[in-house]
Motif scaffolding. Sequence first.
Motif, mmCIF file in Angstrom:
data_model
loop_
_atom_site.group_PDB
_atom_site.id
_atom_site.type_symbol
_atom_site.label_atom_id
_atom_site.label_comp_id
_atom_site.label_asym_id
_atom_site.label_seq_id
_atom_site.Cartn_x
_atom_site.Cartn_y
_atom_site.Cartn_z
ATOM 1 N N GLN A 286 -40.433 18.180 -2.881
ATOM 2 C CA GLN A 286 -41.791 18.458 -3.339
ATOM 3 C C GLN A 286 -42.204 17.561 -4.497
ATOM 4 O O GLN A 286 -41.388 17.207 -5.340
ATOM 5 C CB GLN A 286 -41.893 19.911 -3.816
ATOM 6 C CG GLN A 286 -41.647 20.924 -2.730
ATOM 7 C CD GLN A 286 -41.785 22.341 -3.248
ATOM 8 O OE1 GLN A 286 -41.545 22.622 -4.418
ATOM 9 N NE2 GLN A 286 -42.181 23.250 -2.368
ATOM 10 N N SER B 21 -37.194 22.801 -3.349
ATOM 11 C CA SER B 21 -37.473 24.229 -3.313
ATOM 12 C C SER B 21 -37.274 24.721 -1.885
ATOM 13 O O SER B 21 -37.476 23.954 -0.936
ATOM 14 C CB SER B 21 -38.920 24.468 -3.751
ATOM 15 O OG SER B 21 -39.225 25.841 -3.728
ATOM 16 N N TYR C 82 -36.523 20.747 -10.482
ATOM 17 C CA TYR C 82 -37.483 19.656 -10.589
ATOM 18 C C TYR C 82 -36.956 18.677 -11.635
ATOM 19 O O TYR C 82 -36.503 19.086 -12.704
ATOM 20 C CB TYR C 82 -38.888 20.143 -10.980
ATOM 21 C CG TYR C 82 -39.924 19.078 -10.717
ATOM 22 C CD1 TYR C 82 -40.500 18.953 -9.459
ATOM 23 C CD2 TYR C 82 -40.280 18.158 -11.699
ATOM 24 C CE1 TYR C 82 -41.417 17.955 -9.181
ATOM 25 C CE2 TYR C 82 -41.201 17.150 -11.439
ATOM 26 C CZ TYR C 82 -41.761 17.052 -10.181
ATOM 27 O OH TYR C 82 -42.656 16.052 -9.900
ATOM 28 N N CYS D 63 -34.915 23.306 2.857
ATOM 29 C CA CYS D 63 -35.626 23.110 1.595
ATOM 30 C C CYS D 63 -36.716 22.072 1.813
ATOM 31 O O CYS D 63 -36.785 21.427 2.862
ATOM 32 C CB CYS D 63 -34.677 22.642 0.497
ATOM 33 S SG CYS D 63 -33.938 21.017 0.765
ATOM 34 N N ARG E 119 -32.118 28.147 -6.445
ATOM 35 C CA ARG E 119 -32.209 27.138 -5.384
ATOM 36 C C ARG E 119 -33.439 26.247 -5.541
ATOM 37 O O ARG E 119 -33.926 25.668 -4.577
ATOM 38 C CB ARG E 119 -32.178 27.787 -3.997
ATOM 39 C CG ARG E 119 -30.888 28.556 -3.752
ATOM 40 C CD ARG E 119 -30.846 29.163 -2.385
ATOM 41 N NE ARG E 119 -30.321 28.174 -1.442
ATOM 42 C CZ ARG E 119 -30.435 28.276 -0.127
ATOM 43 N NH1 ARG E 119 -31.064 29.280 0.408
ATOM 44 N NH2 ARG E 119 -29.931 27.354 0.653
ATOM 45 N N LYS E 120 -33.943 26.130 -6.756
ATOM 46 C CA LYS E 120 -35.073 25.252 -7.054
ATOM 47 C C LYS E 120 -34.703 24.349 -8.221
ATOM 48 O O LYS E 120 -33.986 24.779 -9.130
ATOM 49 C CB LYS E 120 -36.322 26.047 -7.457
ATOM 50 C CG LYS E 120 -36.955 26.841 -6.343
ATOM 51 C CD LYS E 120 -38.260 27.448 -6.830
ATOM 52 C CE LYS E 120 -39.023 28.103 -5.698
ATOM 53 N NZ LYS E 120 -40.426 28.329 -6.052
ATOM 54 N N THR F 158 -42.053 27.387 -12.442
ATOM 55 C CA THR F 158 -41.997 27.376 -10.978
ATOM 56 C C THR F 158 -40.601 27.004 -10.469
ATOM 57 O O THR F 158 -40.095 27.601 -9.527
ATOM 58 C CB THR F 158 -43.031 26.382 -10.414
ATOM 59 O OG1 THR F 158 -44.329 26.814 -10.808
ATOM 60 C CG2 THR F 158 -42.954 26.293 -8.903
ATOM 61 N N TYR F 159 -39.985 26.016 -11.100
ATOM 62 C CA TYR F 159 -38.702 25.509 -10.610
ATOM 63 C C TYR F 159 -37.492 26.104 -11.334
ATOM 64 O O TYR F 159 -36.376 25.624 -11.171
ATOM 65 C CB TYR F 159 -38.682 23.978 -10.704
ATOM 66 C CG TYR F 159 -39.563 23.349 -9.644
ATOM 67 C CD1 TYR F 159 -39.063 23.085 -8.369
ATOM 68 C CD2 TYR F 159 -40.891 23.053 -9.899
ATOM 69 C CE1 TYR F 159 -39.864 22.534 -7.384
ATOM 70 C CE2 TYR F 159 -41.711 22.504 -8.925
ATOM 71 C CZ TYR F 159 -41.187 22.247 -7.667
ATOM 72 O OH TYR F 159 -41.994 21.713 -6.699
#
Length: 163
Positions: free
Chosen positions: A87, A74, A58, A84, A55-56, A50-51
């Motif tokens: 999260q 995110s 975790y 952003c 631009r993400k 997912t990350y």
Amino acid sequence: MSKDTIVIREIEQKDDPKIAKAIRSVLIEFGVPKVGTAYEDKALNCMTETYSKPRKAYFVVEKGNTIIGGAGISPLDNYDGNVCELQKMYFMPEARGKGLGSKMMEKCLAFAKGAGFEQCYLETMPYMDDARKLYRKVGFESIDKPMGDTGHYSCSVWMLKDL
């Protein structure tokens, strides 16, 4: 690394089940609804994937071989603007009260600035007092309504910070 060493680092594939378990554990501890919150996010089971997109990011808090917390940045879902979202910032009890929240915020916000975002948004629960204190300390301010559409309709506190 000794078993007592605590590090904040980018997530790796091997961390996925550990961070999912940690996040769900904290949500249960705080009595957060399982629907309309991060608890039911499909991303919890595949955080590295997912990350791994542009631009993400975790980051996890690791003590020895145990994941005791994490947080990510995110682009804000379903929002037209350069904003952003902070999260899935959760810490197990053994990670709290050690200044790790401030260090994690520093890391996440530095990433957000480096990725070129203009503002950072977050959603939380009204009874997560320590988290809200930390968010205010680093410059987040309460706003009246949600931004974008994160799917977290059970979260009723929304905050925003200029980067």
